[in-house]
Design an enzyme around this catalytic site. Structure first.
Site, PDB file in Angstrom:
ATOM      1  N   LYS A 232       0.880  -1.173   0.000  1.00 35.56           N
ATOM      2  CA  LYS A 232       0.000   0.000   0.000  1.00 35.56           C
ATOM      3  C   LYS A 232       0.916   1.222   0.000  1.00 35.56           C
ATOM      4  O   LYS A 232       1.285   1.748   1.060  1.00 35.56           O
ATOM      5  CB  LYS A 232      -0.898  -0.047   1.250  1.00 35.56           C
ATOM      6  CG  LYS A 232      -2.110   0.836   1.167  1.00 35.56           C
ATOM      7  CD  LYS A 232      -3.107   0.477   2.247  1.00 35.56           C
ATOM      8  CE  LYS A 232      -4.179   1.540   2.413  1.00 35.56           C
ATOM      9  NZ  LYS A 232      -5.036   1.755   1.255  1.00 35.56           N
TER      10      LYS A 232
HETATM   11  C1  LIG Z   1      -6.152  -0.505  -3.799  1.00 36.05           C
HETATM   12  C2  LIG Z   1      -6.891  -1.066  -2.629  1.00 36.05           C
HETATM   13  N1  LIG Z   1      -7.396  -2.300  -2.709  1.00 36.05           N
HETATM   14  C3  LIG Z   1      -8.077  -2.849  -1.683  1.00 36.05           C
HETATM   15  C4  LIG Z   1      -8.265  -2.167  -0.512  1.00 36.05           C
HETATM   16  C5  LIG Z   1      -8.997  -2.813   0.624  1.00 36.05           C
HETATM   17  O1  LIG Z   1      -8.121  -3.124   1.664  1.00 36.05           O
HETATM   18  P1  LIG Z   1      -8.559  -3.098   3.195  1.00 36.05           P
HETATM   19  O2  LIG Z   1      -9.769  -3.954   3.289  1.00 36.05           O
HETATM   20  O3  LIG Z   1      -7.401  -3.656   3.903  1.00 36.05           O
HETATM   21  O4  LIG Z   1      -8.842  -1.683   3.538  1.00 36.05           O
HETATM   22  C6  LIG Z   1      -7.749  -0.872  -0.385  1.00 36.05           C
HETATM   23  C7  LIG Z   1      -7.887  -0.124   0.863  1.00 36.05           C
HETATM   24  O5  LIG Z   1      -7.001  -0.147   1.684  1.00 36.05           O
HETATM   25  C8  LIG Z   1      -7.041  -0.318  -1.471  1.00 36.05           C
HETATM   26  O6  LIG Z   1      -6.533   0.910  -1.390  1.00 36.05           O
END
Ligand SMILES: Cc1ncc(COP(=O)(O)O)c(C=O)c1O
Length: 318
Positions: free
Chosen positions: A157
């Site tokens: 991320k």
């Molecule tokens: C690109 C992306 N995909 C998926 C997610 C979903 O991840 P999470 O459930 O850990 O927030 C996020 C958010 O964090 C994201 O930015």
């Protein structure tokens, strides 16, 4: 922006308006940072951070992948977050920790530039709207492909990577949709601009597998557990664009968005939120509110104590 009072910066709690960085910060120019999105919820047993350790572990892992070593232990960041929630006196909030290359040197070689760590918390409602969460949203399959693992590390991320999501998000918004779903470079369904994707067909649940350039979502992991507890197995596999159109139900998951039903993909109606989506949503909302014993381990309770600063413990840098 729904401002809070204090922000945690490199070990100090500073006033919201004083949380500043230099314009020549490395991350501002090159996107050299990693971050998390976390939520704290008000439960019957007090405020609790949802899957705090999992998010912090992903922050650390994202940093390792991009050569950003956190200058604080995860336990220190966890305690700092608790303190910040307490000091801002927030019963529920969104939490944004970020570790980034700060001010030091310019140029692409980042390793001589210091790593700054900031945690902000603020009240943030349903990211895709309460209406959307209840009645479903309209999504567009983006013309932009989700970044390939040959060029970036989609499992991290990382700040700069979000330019990819922003292209898809803006395209879908300009075309009048609520959200974008991106395909990967091979044409398989990957994910939303900030959410994972789930598809339901004939009582079976599918989600893209790890090879489809997805972020390993913490909400998605929770949904897989909840689905299993409800008696459904989630198959991780390649999903084609056409399968979105043929689906009985599609829903998106993410910390900011939570669980959001999709009622239309590329103007093809899927109908109102389906039974399975609603059952998973219901169980998820019970879990985050601490109403189900079996998911209590997901909750990191914050001792709200006395929100007023104590003289002996005054750490506000003004
Ligand atoms: C690109 C992306 N995909 C998926 C997610 C979903 O991840 P999470 O459930 O850990 O927030 C996020 C958010 O964090 C994201 O930015």
């Amino acid at each position: 922006m729904n401002e809070a009072e204090f922000i945690w910066m490199n070990g100090d709690i500073v006033r919201w308006e004083d949380a500043r960085v230099h314009v020549l910060s490395h991350a501002l120019h090159y996107g050299s940072g990693v971050f998390e999105g976390i939520r704290a919820y008000e439960t019957e047993r007090g405020t609790a951070v949802f899957r705090h350790q999992d998010h912090l572990a992903r922050l650390q892992r994202s940093g390792e992948l991009y050569h950003i070593d956190l200058p604080f232990t995860l336990e220190k960041l966890r305690e700092a977050t608790h303190e910040l929630i307490r000091r801002n006196n927030l019963r529920s909030c969104y939490i944004r920790p970020i570790a980034f290359r700060g001010y030091g040197e310019m140029g692409l070689f980042p390793l001589n530039t210091p790593v700054d760590v900031v945690i902000a918390v603020w009240p943030w409602g349903a990211y895709l709207g309460e209406e959307g969460q209840k009645h479903g949203i309209r999504v567009k399959v983006a013309s932009w492909r989700r970044m390939s693992g040959d060029s970036f590390i989609p499992q991290a991320k990382a700040c700069g990577q979000y330019l990819n999501s922003i292209l898809a998000k803006v395209e879908s918004a300009k075309a009048g949709y609520d959200e974008a779903i991106m395909l990967d470079v091979h044409g398989h369904v990957s994910e939303g601009s900030g959410e994972n994707v789930f598809v339901v067909r004939d009582g079976a649940i599918f989600t893209p597998n790890a090879s489809c350039s997805i972020l390993d979502g913490v909400t998605a992991r929770s949904v897989k557990q909840i689905a299993a507890d409800l008696g459904f197995e989630v198959a991780e596999r390649h999903i084609s664009r056409g399968e979105l159109y043929q689906a009985d139900e599609v829903f998106l998951t993410g910390t900011a968005a939570e669980i959001v039903p999709v009622r239309e993909v590329d103007d093809i109606p899927l109908g109102p939120p389906g039974e399975l989506t609603q059952a998973i949503q219901k169980r998820f909302f019970e879990a985050i509110k601490g109403q189900r014993e079996e998911y209590l381990e997901w909750l990191d309770f914050v001792d709200m104590g006395d929100p007023a600063p104590r003289a002996a413990d005054e750490r506000v840098v003004s």
